[in-house]
Design a protein around this motif. Structure first.
Motif, PDB file in Angstrom:
ATOM      1  N   ILE A   8      20.979  83.146  15.030  1.00  0.00           N
ATOM      2  CA  ILE A   8      22.224  83.080  15.799  1.00  0.00           C
ATOM      3  C   ILE A   8      22.906  81.733  15.559  1.00  0.00           C
ATOM      4  O   ILE A   8      22.332  80.676  15.876  1.00  0.00           O
ATOM      5  N   PRO A   9      24.111  81.728  15.002  1.00  0.00           N
ATOM      6  CA  PRO A   9      24.885  80.485  14.913  1.00  0.00           C
ATOM      7  C   PRO A   9      25.657  80.276  16.218  1.00  0.00           C
ATOM      8  O   PRO A   9      26.303  81.199  16.711  1.00  0.00           O
ATOM      9  N   VAL A  10      25.576  79.074  16.764  1.00  0.00           N
ATOM     10  CA  VAL A  10      26.214  78.788  18.055  1.00  0.00           C
ATOM     11  C   VAL A  10      27.120  77.579  17.893  1.00  0.00           C
ATOM     12  O   VAL A  10      26.684  76.514  17.424  1.00  0.00           O
ATOM     13  N   ASN A  11      28.375  77.730  18.253  1.00  0.00           N
ATOM     14  CA  ASN A  11      29.347  76.643  18.116  1.00  0.00           C
ATOM     15  C   ASN A  11      28.884  75.401  18.854  1.00  0.00           C
ATOM     16  O   ASN A  11      28.264  75.485  19.930  1.00  0.00           O
ATOM     17  N   ASN A  12      29.211  74.260  18.300  1.00  0.00           N
ATOM     18  CA  ASN A  12      28.726  72.995  18.858  1.00  0.00           C
ATOM     19  C   ASN A  12      29.226  72.735  20.277  1.00  0.00           C
ATOM     20  O   ASN A  12      28.643  71.935  21.013  1.00  0.00           O
ATOM     21  N   ARG A  13      30.291  73.416  20.679  1.00  0.00           N
ATOM     22  CA  ARG A  13      30.802  73.186  22.040  1.00  0.00           C
ATOM     23  C   ARG A  13      30.025  73.955  23.108  1.00  0.00           C
ATOM     24  O   ARG A  13      30.194  73.707  24.298  1.00  0.00           O
ATOM     25  N   VAL A  14      29.160  74.890  22.705  1.00  0.00           N
ATOM     26  CA  VAL A  14      28.458  75.752  23.654  1.00  0.00           C
ATOM     27  C   VAL A  14      27.201  75.073  24.186  1.00  0.00           C
ATOM     28  O   VAL A  14      26.439  74.471  23.424  1.00  0.00           O
ATOM     29  N   GLN A  15      26.983  75.173  25.467  1.00  0.00           N
ATOM     30  CA  GLN A  15      25.772  74.645  26.097  1.00  0.00           C
ATOM     31  C   GLN A  15      24.978  75.769  26.767  1.00  0.00           C
ATOM     32  O   GLN A  15      25.509  76.802  27.118  1.00  0.00           O
ATOM     33  N   ASN A  16      23.692  75.489  26.915  1.00  0.00           N
ATOM     34  CA  ASN A  16      22.767  76.371  27.646  1.00  0.00           C
ATOM     35  C   ASN A  16      22.628  77.744  26.988  1.00  0.00           C
ATOM     36  O   ASN A  16      22.741  78.783  27.633  1.00  0.00           O
ATOM     37  N   TYR A  17      22.329  77.717  25.687  1.00  0.00           N
ATOM     38  CA  TYR A  17      22.113  78.973  24.972  1.00  0.00           C
ATOM     39  C   TYR A  17      20.711  78.977  24.370  1.00  0.00           C
ATOM     40  O   TYR A  17      20.261  77.992  23.796  1.00  0.00           O
ATOM     41  N   ALA A  18      20.047  80.125  24.492  1.00  0.00           N
ATOM     42  CA  ALA A  18      18.752  80.335  23.862  1.00  0.00           C
ATOM     43  C   ALA A  18      18.713  81.720  23.266  1.00  0.00           C
ATOM     44  O   ALA A  18      19.407  82.630  23.742  1.00  0.00           O
ATOM     45  N   VAL A  19      17.944  81.888  22.216  1.00  0.00           N
ATOM     46  CA  VAL A  19      17.832  83.195  21.581  1.00  0.00           C
ATOM     47  C   VAL A  19      17.262  84.185  22.593  1.00  0.00           C
ATOM     48  O   VAL A  19      16.153  84.023  23.084  1.00  0.00           O
ATOM     49  N   ASP A  20      18.015  85.211  22.892  1.00  0.00           N
ATOM     50  CA  ASP A  20      17.617  86.221  23.873  1.00  0.00           C
ATOM     51  C   ASP A  20      17.283  85.629  25.234  1.00  0.00           C
ATOM     52  O   ASP A  20      16.732  86.306  26.081  1.00  0.00           O
ATOM     53  N   PHE A  21      17.599  84.360  25.437  1.00  0.00           N
ATOM     54  CA  PHE A  21      17.335  83.693  26.706  1.00  0.00           C
ATOM     55  C   PHE A  21      15.896  83.953  27.151  1.00  0.00           C
ATOM     56  O   PHE A  21      15.645  84.352  28.284  1.00  0.00           O
ATOM     57  N   LYS A  22      14.970  83.763  26.270  1.00  0.00           N
ATOM     58  CA  LYS A  22      13.587  84.084  26.612  1.00  0.00           C
ATOM     59  C   LYS A  22      12.664  82.914  26.297  1.00  0.00           C
ATOM     60  O   LYS A  22      13.119  81.792  26.080  1.00  0.00           O
ATOM     61  N   GLU A  23      11.359  83.219  26.278  1.00  0.00           N
ATOM     62  CA  GLU A  23      10.315  82.218  26.041  1.00  0.00           C
ATOM     63  C   GLU A  23      10.344  81.093  27.067  1.00  0.00           C
ATOM     64  O   GLU A  23      10.144  79.923  26.743  1.00  0.00           O
TER      65      GLU A  23
END
Length: 608
Positions: free
Chosen positions: A573-588
């Motif tokens: 998953i590529p995530v723009n540098n302005r985005v905060q609080n992101y995790a892959v599938d929000f898991k682990e």
């Protein structure tokens, strides 16, 4: 495979539930070269570097300070429109699930081992001896129209799925074990005796059989607003405006507007039970895989549901995003049509005379393809050879000691010779056992740049051992058409290439059980029935026992081959540098929820 543990697991995205969820065999499901051909045939973008999922973090690094509000742009990578069945009870495709996940969610949370916890919108109290589970919905959990989410709403979801007129694909073994469900489903009772509403927020379910799966995604945990749907006939619900045009949920964002099949605009749900979302809203739009890189570089989208791994090597250094990744809960596979679905009986009916009924033919087709080369040459290591139907996303159950067929064209030829598939007329193509022309019709899905090369690779690999395999209708099928025809047991389809996203629960009955509508191969056997039943037996509450049962099941599938897995997958998953609080599938165990997503500036960062 690396697995990081960050403490308590709090899932944001409850897409995988009691069934395995249908997923597109998308643009990434693309080709490998025929052995011995030059790498240049893959196209100018080919690179030799091989990556590993171990190269990626699962959590994006936060940069800067979050602003108040802002809108996030989400890209749904697909070469076709999303179907628009926007309700957990009715949807069947992963694109629709991606849309639904922004505005609705499960009532139950799970931990790092995919077991239910009491940290979600509802708690549960399990009494194994009495075979009951009592659920209590939190007082501050409301629908987007302000009405409270009630026990009757949850009960109503069960009543809809169990109804004789239900036209979705949810009904199966996880429902039939509820006391009184089959009588209700067969029209012999007006209610489900095993589901009791105790008060506005409390519901109790009594089961005829209490299984280990119930404690790991075996519970239907999605409510349905009864006050909205109660006057709509069940047979009409899936096509109703309440599902297609004006869906509501209980999640952190509300649907504001929909352009059918193309985009959805969401606004924040200020009344969300966990707390007010940081973002003002989210805009979801379909992005063709051919232009996903441009959309990311120019800031048209901040992130996407999945990035084509075949495009990663050339874009690994994209300056305005951070790539995060993990082992995907998924695998790609080749399926063989072995029978039909009996809708009245609710079970598969194997056909012993099906064209693909000979297991030696199926085994030879597995030996004929080089899936290790597919992973390395075309996905640069971000997909890798698959061996069994329980992927490494479930490391406690994936049995990598099983010896599955690998690339061996000599073995494939020998199997076909011994089985009686001979080249009668000397044209290099084998006839069937009776000396008649053998043409195998292959359904494969359209997608990005490599979808066609993959299909052609398999066709050429099978031709190399004397099998004539042709694309269905001479072309790739778009997503919705592909699954419509596969699900309908189109007699023109002999084999197909698909992909499954797997549920949190390891139980494979939702895909391969005799009563599973998702069992698209229509395979069934007494031994398969017995192992699947044993995997959810009382003894299977012992984890070691359950691991042994599913090891035997994986081995049976390698022997019977109703399908063979081709590659396991990384999700990147590529995530723009302005985005905060992101995790892959929000898991682990990251402890981040969807409502906590934030941005550091109004506009997306563009590539340099």
């Amino acid at each position: 495979m690396r697995k990081k543990h960050y403490g308590k697991l709090l899932f944001l995205l409850m897409l995988a539930f009691l069934f395995f969820v249908l997923a597109a065999c998308s643009d990434e499901d693309a080709g490998a070269e025929v052995e011995g051909k030059d790498d240049a045939e893959k196209g100018e973008s080919a690179q030799d570097e091989v990556f590993s999922i171990d190269d990626f973090e699962q959590i994006k690094t936060n940069q800067g300070e979050a602003i108040e509000g802002g809108t996030l742009n989400f890209g749904l990578v697909s070469d076709t429109a999303f179907e628009g069945t926007l309700n957990f009870n009715f949807y069947s495709g992963n694109p629709d699930a991606q849309v639904i996940s922004w505005f609705d969610e499960s009532l139950l949370d799970v931990d790092e081992n995919y077991a239910y916890t009491n940290d979600g919108a509802a708690t549960l109290d399990v009494d194994r001896e009495a075979k009951t589970i009592t659920f209590k919905i939190r007082d501050n959990v409301n629908w987007h129209d302000g009405e409270p989410v009630t026990a009757e709403d949850w009960q109503f979801a069960y009543e809809v799925i169990g109804h004789p007129d239900y036209d979705g694909i949810r009904y199966g073994s996880d429902f039939t074990i509820i006391k009184g469900m089959e009588a209700y489903h067969n029209g012999k009772a007006d209610t489900i005796s095993g589901i009791e509403v105790i008060d506005e927020k409390t519901m109790k379910i009594t089961y005829d059989t209490f299984t280990p799966s119930l404690l790991s995604s075996g519970i239907w945990s999605y409510a349905m607003p009864k006050h909205i749907f109660k006057d709509i006939p069940v047979a009409d619900m899936s096509s109703s405006p309440e599902v297609r045009e004006h869906p509501i949920g209980m999640g952190p964002f509300k649907v504001d507007s929909i352009v059918p099949g193309e985009s959805v605009t969401f606004v924040k749900n200020e009344d969300y039970w966990r707390g007010e979302p940081n973002l003002d809203g989210v805009t979801l739009k379909v992005i063709n895989p051919n232009v996903v890189v441009q959309a990311l570089e120019n800031g048209e989208v901040d992130l996407v549901d999945s990035f084509p791994t075949d495009q990663y090597p050339e874009n690994a250094d994209m300056s305005n995003v951070e790539f995060v990744g993990d082992v995907d809960l998924a695998y790609t596979y080749i399926g063989f049509k072995l029978g039909k679905w009996d809708a009245d009986a609710g079970e598969v009916v194997p056909d012993p005379d099906a064209k693909m009924a000979d297991v030696d033919l199926r085994r030879a087709m597995w030996h004929a393809v080089d899936n290790d080369a597919v992973g390395k040459k075309f996905y640069n290591g971000l997909r890798w050879n698959a061996s069994t139907l329980i992927p490494p996303s479930h490391p406690d159950y994936h049995d990598d000691s099983i010896e599955a067929p690998t690339y061996d064209p000599d073995k494939a030829n020998q199997l076909l010779d011994d089985a009686g598939y001979e080249d009668v007329n000397g044209d290099g193509i084998r006839e069937d056992k009776d000396g008649n022309e053998l043409v195998i019709n292959f359904a494969s899905m359209s997608g990005g740049d490599t979808a066609e090369p993959l299909a052609q690779y398999y066709i050429q690999a099978w031709e190399a051992v004397g099998l004539k395999v042709e694309l269905l209708d001479g072309r790739l099928q778009e997503f919705n058409t592909f699954y419509d025809r596969v699900e309908a047991d189109d007699p023109e389809i002999d084999i197909y290439q698909g992909a499954w996203s797997v549920g949190y629960d390891v139980n494979p009955a939702g895909l391969y059980g005799r009563d599973a509508a998702f069992n698209y191969t229509r395979y069934a056997s007494e031994e398969n029935d017995a192992l699947l039943q044993e995997g959810v037996s009382e003894k299977a509450f012992d984890e070691a026992y359950r691991q042994d049962v599913y090891s035997k099941w994986q081995e049976l599938m390698v022997e019977e081959i109703p399908v063979f897995p081709t590659v396991y997958r990384a999700v990147i998953i590529p995530v723009n540098n302005r985005v905060q609080n992101y995790a892959v599938d929000f898991k682990e165990g990251v402890g981040i929820y969807r409502y906590q997503l934030a941005v550091t500036q109004e506009e997306a960062v563009t590539a340099e």
